[in-house]
Structure formats: C-alpha cells, structure tokens
Design a protein around this motif. Structure first.
Motif, PDB file in Angstrom:
ATOM      1  N   CYS A  24       0.828  -1.216   0.000  1.00 62.08           N
ATOM      2  CA  CYS A  24       0.000   0.000   0.000  1.00 62.08           C
ATOM      3  C   CYS A  24       0.859   1.261   0.000  1.00 62.08           C
ATOM      4  N   LYS A  25       1.938   1.251   0.786  1.00 64.76           N
ATOM      5  CA  LYS A  25       2.807   2.429   0.837  1.00 64.76           C
ATOM      6  C   LYS A  25       3.495   2.684  -0.498  1.00 64.76           C
ATOM      7  N   VAL A  26       3.953   1.611  -1.125  1.00 56.81           N
ATOM      8  CA  VAL A  26       4.764   1.741  -2.338  1.00 56.81           C
ATOM      9  C   VAL A  26       3.916   1.934  -3.596  1.00 56.81           C
ATOM     10  N   LEU A  27       2.764   1.252  -3.663  1.00 57.03           N
ATOM     11  CA  LEU A  27       1.974   1.273  -4.895  1.00 57.03           C
ATOM     12  C   LEU A  27       0.642   2.005  -4.779  1.00 57.03           C
ATOM     13  N   VAL A  28      -0.154   1.653  -3.771  1.00 58.27           N
ATOM     14  CA  VAL A  28      -1.532   2.153  -3.709  1.00 58.27           C
ATOM     15  C   VAL A  28      -1.599   3.644  -3.383  1.00 58.27           C
ATOM     16  N   LYS A  29      -0.854   4.084  -2.371  1.00 54.20           N
ATOM     17  CA  LYS A  29      -0.944   5.486  -1.968  1.00 54.20           C
ATOM     18  C   LYS A  29      -0.542   6.446  -3.090  1.00 54.20           C
ATOM     19  N   PRO A  30       0.561   6.188  -3.823  1.00 53.52           N
ATOM     20  CA  PRO A  30       0.889   7.088  -4.938  1.00 53.52           C
ATOM     21  C   PRO A  30      -0.209   7.157  -6.006  1.00 53.52           C
ATOM     22  N   VAL A  31      -0.838   6.009  -6.292  1.00 53.76           N
ATOM     23  CA  VAL A  31      -1.921   6.000  -7.280  1.00 53.76           C
ATOM     24  C   VAL A  31      -3.088   6.842  -6.796  1.00 53.76           C
ATOM     25  N   PHE A  32      -3.503   6.636  -5.537  1.00 52.94           N
ATOM     26  CA  PHE A  32      -4.607   7.410  -4.976  1.00 52.94           C
ATOM     27  C   PHE A  32      -4.288   8.912  -4.955  1.00 52.94           C
ATOM     28  N   SER A  33      -3.027   9.238  -4.691  1.00 47.78           N
ATOM     29  CA  SER A  33      -2.638  10.645  -4.573  1.00 47.78           C
ATOM     30  C   SER A  33      -2.870  11.419  -5.865  1.00 47.78           C
ATOM     31  N   TYR A  34      -2.664  10.752  -6.998  1.00 44.57           N
ATOM     32  CA  TYR A  34      -2.723  11.460  -8.280  1.00 44.57           C
ATOM     33  C   TYR A  34      -3.938  11.087  -9.130  1.00 44.57           C
ATOM     34  N   TRP A  35      -4.798  10.224  -8.602  1.00 45.62           N
ATOM     35  CA  TRP A  35      -5.988   9.859  -9.366  1.00 45.62           C
ATOM     36  C   TRP A  35      -6.917  11.069  -9.459  1.00 45.62           C
ATOM     37  N   PRO A  36      -7.420  11.404 -10.641  1.00 47.27           N
ATOM     38  CA  PRO A  36      -8.267  12.599 -10.792  1.00 47.27           C
ATOM     39  C   PRO A  36      -9.589  12.477 -10.045  1.00 47.27           C
ATOM     40  N   SER A  37     -10.019  13.592  -9.446  1.00 49.28           N
ATOM     41  CA  SER A  37     -11.279  13.613  -8.690  1.00 49.28           C
ATOM     42  C   SER A  37     -12.443  14.110  -9.530  1.00 49.28           C
ATOM     43  N   SER A  38     -12.253  14.169 -10.840  1.00 52.61           N
ATOM     44  CA  SER A  38     -13.327  14.566 -11.747  1.00 52.61           C
ATOM     45  C   SER A  38     -14.369  13.457 -11.809  1.00 52.61           C
ATOM     46  N   ASP A  39     -15.540  13.767 -12.366  1.00 54.51           N
ATOM     47  CA  ASP A  39     -16.570  12.740 -12.516  1.00 54.51           C
ATOM     48  C   ASP A  39     -16.041  11.545 -13.294  1.00 54.51           C
ATOM     49  N   ARG A  40     -15.273  11.822 -14.342  1.00 60.94           N
ATOM     50  CA  ARG A  40     -14.718  10.743 -15.161  1.00 60.94           C
ATOM     51  C   ARG A  40     -13.765   9.875 -14.327  1.00 60.94           C
ATOM     52  N   GLY A  41     -12.913  10.525 -13.527  1.00 59.80           N
ATOM     53  CA  GLY A  41     -11.974   9.794 -12.689  1.00 59.80           C
ATOM     54  C   GLY A  41     -12.685   8.933 -11.661  1.00 59.80           C
ATOM     55  N   LEU A  42     -13.755   9.487 -11.051  1.00 62.73           N
ATOM     56  CA  LEU A  42     -14.494   8.741 -10.041  1.00 62.73           C
ATOM     57  C   LEU A  42     -15.247   7.570 -10.664  1.00 62.73           C
ATOM     58  N   GLU A  43     -15.786   7.774 -11.842  1.00 63.47           N
ATOM     59  CA  GLU A  43     -16.500   6.688 -12.517  1.00 63.47           C
ATOM     60  C   GLU A  43     -15.564   5.521 -12.831  1.00 63.47           C
ATOM     61  N   GLN A  44     -14.325   5.840 -13.203  1.00 62.50           N
ATOM     62  CA  GLN A  44     -13.366   4.784 -13.543  1.00 62.50           C
ATOM     63  C   GLN A  44     -13.008   3.931 -12.334  1.00 62.50           C
ATOM     64  N   MET A  45     -13.079   4.519 -11.139  1.00 64.74           N
ATOM     65  CA  MET A  45     -12.748   3.765  -9.933  1.00 64.74           C
ATOM     66  C   MET A  45     -13.771   2.674  -9.652  1.00 64.74           C
ATOM     67  N   LYS A  46     -14.950   2.810 -10.225  1.00 68.05           N
ATOM     68  CA  LYS A  46     -15.986   1.814  -9.990  1.00 68.05           C
ATOM     69  C   LYS A  46     -15.663   0.484 -10.681  1.00 68.05           C
ATOM     70  N   TYR A  47     -14.691   0.500 -11.589  1.00 71.40           N
ATOM     71  CA  TYR A  47     -14.286  -0.753 -12.235  1.00 71.40           C
ATOM     72  C   TYR A  47     -13.687  -1.734 -11.229  1.00 71.40           C
ATOM     73  N   LEU A  48     -13.236  -1.223 -10.081  1.00 68.10           N
ATOM     74  CA  LEU A  48     -12.691  -2.105  -9.045  1.00 68.10           C
ATOM     75  C   LEU A  48     -13.738  -3.101  -8.583  1.00 68.10           C
ATOM     76  N   ASP A  49     -14.951  -2.622  -8.361  1.00 66.76           N
ATOM     77  CA  ASP A  49     -16.015  -3.517  -7.925  1.00 66.76           C
ATOM     78  C   ASP A  49     -16.422  -4.470  -9.044  1.00 66.76           C
TER      79      ASP A  49
END
Length: 330
Positions: A24-49
C-alpha cells in the motif's frame, strides 16, 4: 496485546499484514494521490467492484441479490443458523470506499466471513456514491435500507449495523438518525476504521502523513464534493452526535491511519457517557484491514471478536450491561 480500559492494543502483526502494508505504501498510496477527482476519474474507480465481482463466491455461502427499501443489496447466509442470543439477529453492512468506489463485490469476502462466524444473515448495501450523489444521498439510502429491514427482519430488535471507513460513517448515522426519529434503534454498531469526522484536516498533519495508503491531500480535495448537494440529517460528523444516541459500539483502527484519532475521541466520549464500547487498535495494519478477511490473520481475529461482542451485547439486552471480553482467549 495490552488493554487500557475500553481500548485494547494489539502489537503482533503477521507477515501477510506487513506485506500488505508495504504494498500500500509503495503502490496504492501514490496512485490514490494522483488519481483525478473529476466525474470521469471517479467513474473509472468503480471498475474495481466490477473486477471483484468476477471472483468466485466464497464457499458454503448463499448470495441473494434483492432490493431493500428500493436500495440494491445482497443477502449472504451460511448453512449454519445462529443459536442462543444470536438467533433471529441480522447484520446490515455498509461497505467503505470514501463514498467514491468499492461495492458489494469488494466486500463480499468480509461479509461472508461475518455470516459464517455468526450464523446470521449479513445484508450488504449498495448505496449511491459520488458522482451520483453526495454523503447526504448515501445517508438517505442507508436509512431507506434500515427502515425497510425493520419491517422484514426476523427480530427488528436484533439488527446490528456495521461498516468500514465511509460505511462506518453510515452505520453511525443510522444509529443517530434512528434516535432522532424515535424509531427502533440498532442493537449495536460496528465500525472498522470508521470515518467519524469529515474535518480530518484539523488533526496533526505530521501524524496524518503516516497513513499507509490514504493521502490526506486527496481527502481534503474530496471534502467539498462529499458535503455538496443534499443536506445531511443530524450531525455532519458522527463524532459530534449525542453519545446517548450511540448503541453498544465495537470500533477498530490501525495504529497509523487517518481515522484513528476520532476513533479514540469517540471511545472517550462513550466511556464518559457510560455507554458500552469496545475498541481495538492494531499495529502494523492498513486502514480498514478487516476487509482483507481471511487473507490476514488479524482480519479473522477481528471478525471473531466482533461476533463475540454482538453475542454478548444481545444477551445483555435481556439481562443487564455487557461485560468486557477477555480478548486473550480468542
């Protein structure tokens, strides 16, 4: 492990937990830090589920999709039915994900483990999240599901509300709003790394930087979207709610995570108000680590402690105050 009143500290971290922390420290946190908070960015996160939904269903469990109060849910049951104080009980679970991502599939393993350990049905709720709606919308869905369950549960006096992170926020809000509305309140509330305060920026910034994968900068960035739109019934932050409205509470946090300070504040408030509360803080863990379920030993232990707490709480509702559990025996 060491107990301090209502709080138990756990110092033993398994190898699998430490590996998860490093990833999480090495991979996940950097990804979360720079992931866009736009509607498009948030919609893409739903692919996880959507990806998680392709994983096999946990063995020996029945998963039934259905609507509860108009809200999509799934009911997870195990062949073994609960006896004693747990008979007739049900658990209403709200998944975490920062009101942005995750869903029924990402939390199916944890809900399945709760169902297997307890022998009671676990109902997982797919409430609306950003960008569909703000926190107020999520709270509305949570209350719709809860009030509908009051009408359909085997025993409405034995409904336990539970959740991790943002889902822990919703579980606490259900308890608070039920008291405000004067309807049947949950028998207990379970919070795994619950979000209890939306004003996280008020905490020590040096401490907040130590979270293994939740970037404080991103939380602050999302706050305006969390609070935009619908009005939130009751207190904006559950930590500010009347302690008398909180049913017996079981709280969990990692040693270094954004949400631990308010878990401790809530614990202190409940103790001062003479409300039953049992809190566990574990070193070497990531935020909401019980969601990892059987992948880490600590997840299995926390679920066992959770079920023991629920059983004692339900038994105490008939015979008097719950007694603290000897966690060394679990």
């Amino acid at each position: 492990m060491r107990s301090h009143g209502s709080t138990t500290w756990h110092w033993d971290a398994s190898l699998s937990s430490r590996i998860a922390l490093i990833i999480c420290k090495v991979l996940v946190k950097p990804v979360f830090s720079y992931w866009p908070s736009s509607d498009r960015g948030l919609e893409q996160m739903k692919y996880l589920d959507m990806w998680a939904d392709k994983l096999p269903t946990p063995k020996n469990l029945m998963v039934e999709p259905f609507l509860l109060g108009g809200v999509p849910c799934e009911k997870i049951t195990h062949p073994r039915s609960a006896t004693g104080a747990l008979a007739g009980a049900s658990i209403l679970y709200f998944h975490g994900g920062g009101f942005v991502f995750c869903g029924l599939a990402t939390h199916r393993a944890l809900c399945g483990l709760l169902a297997a350990k307890s022998g009671v049905p676990v109902i997982s709720v797919r409430y609306r999240q950003l960008p569909e709606g703000s926190i107020g919308t999520s709270v509305t869905d949570a209350m719709s599901a809860y009030t509908a369950l009051l009408e359909s549960a085997e025993d409405p006096d034995k409904i336990v509300v539970a959740g991790d992170s943002a889902g822990g926020y919703l579980a606490m809000k259900v308890a608070e709003i039920s008291a405000l509305r004067g309807i049947t309140r949950p028998a207990a509330v379970i919070g795994y790394s619950p979000l209890l305060n939306v004003d996280l920026e008020n905490h020590d910034p040096d401490y907040m930087k130590r979270d293994a994968y939740l970037p404080m900068r991103k939380v602050v960035e999302l706050k305006s979207r969390w609070l935009g739109g619908d009005v939130i019934e009751g207190e904006q932050s559950p930590v500010n709610a009347d302690s008398a409205a909180v049913p017996p509470a079981f709280l969990v946090a990692a040693e270094y995570e954004l949400l631990r300070p308010d878990v401790e504040v809530m614990t202190e408030k409940l103790v001062a108000a003479r409300r039953p509360v049992e809190t566990h803080i574990w070193t070497g863990q990531i935020h909401a680590f019980p969601v990892l379920g059987t992948l880490v030993r600590e997840g299995r232990t926390i679920v066992s402690l959770t079920v023991d707490f629920i059983e004692r709480t339900l038994a105490a509702s008939k015979s008097g105050p719950a007694q603290p559990i000897d966690v060394s025996s679990v």
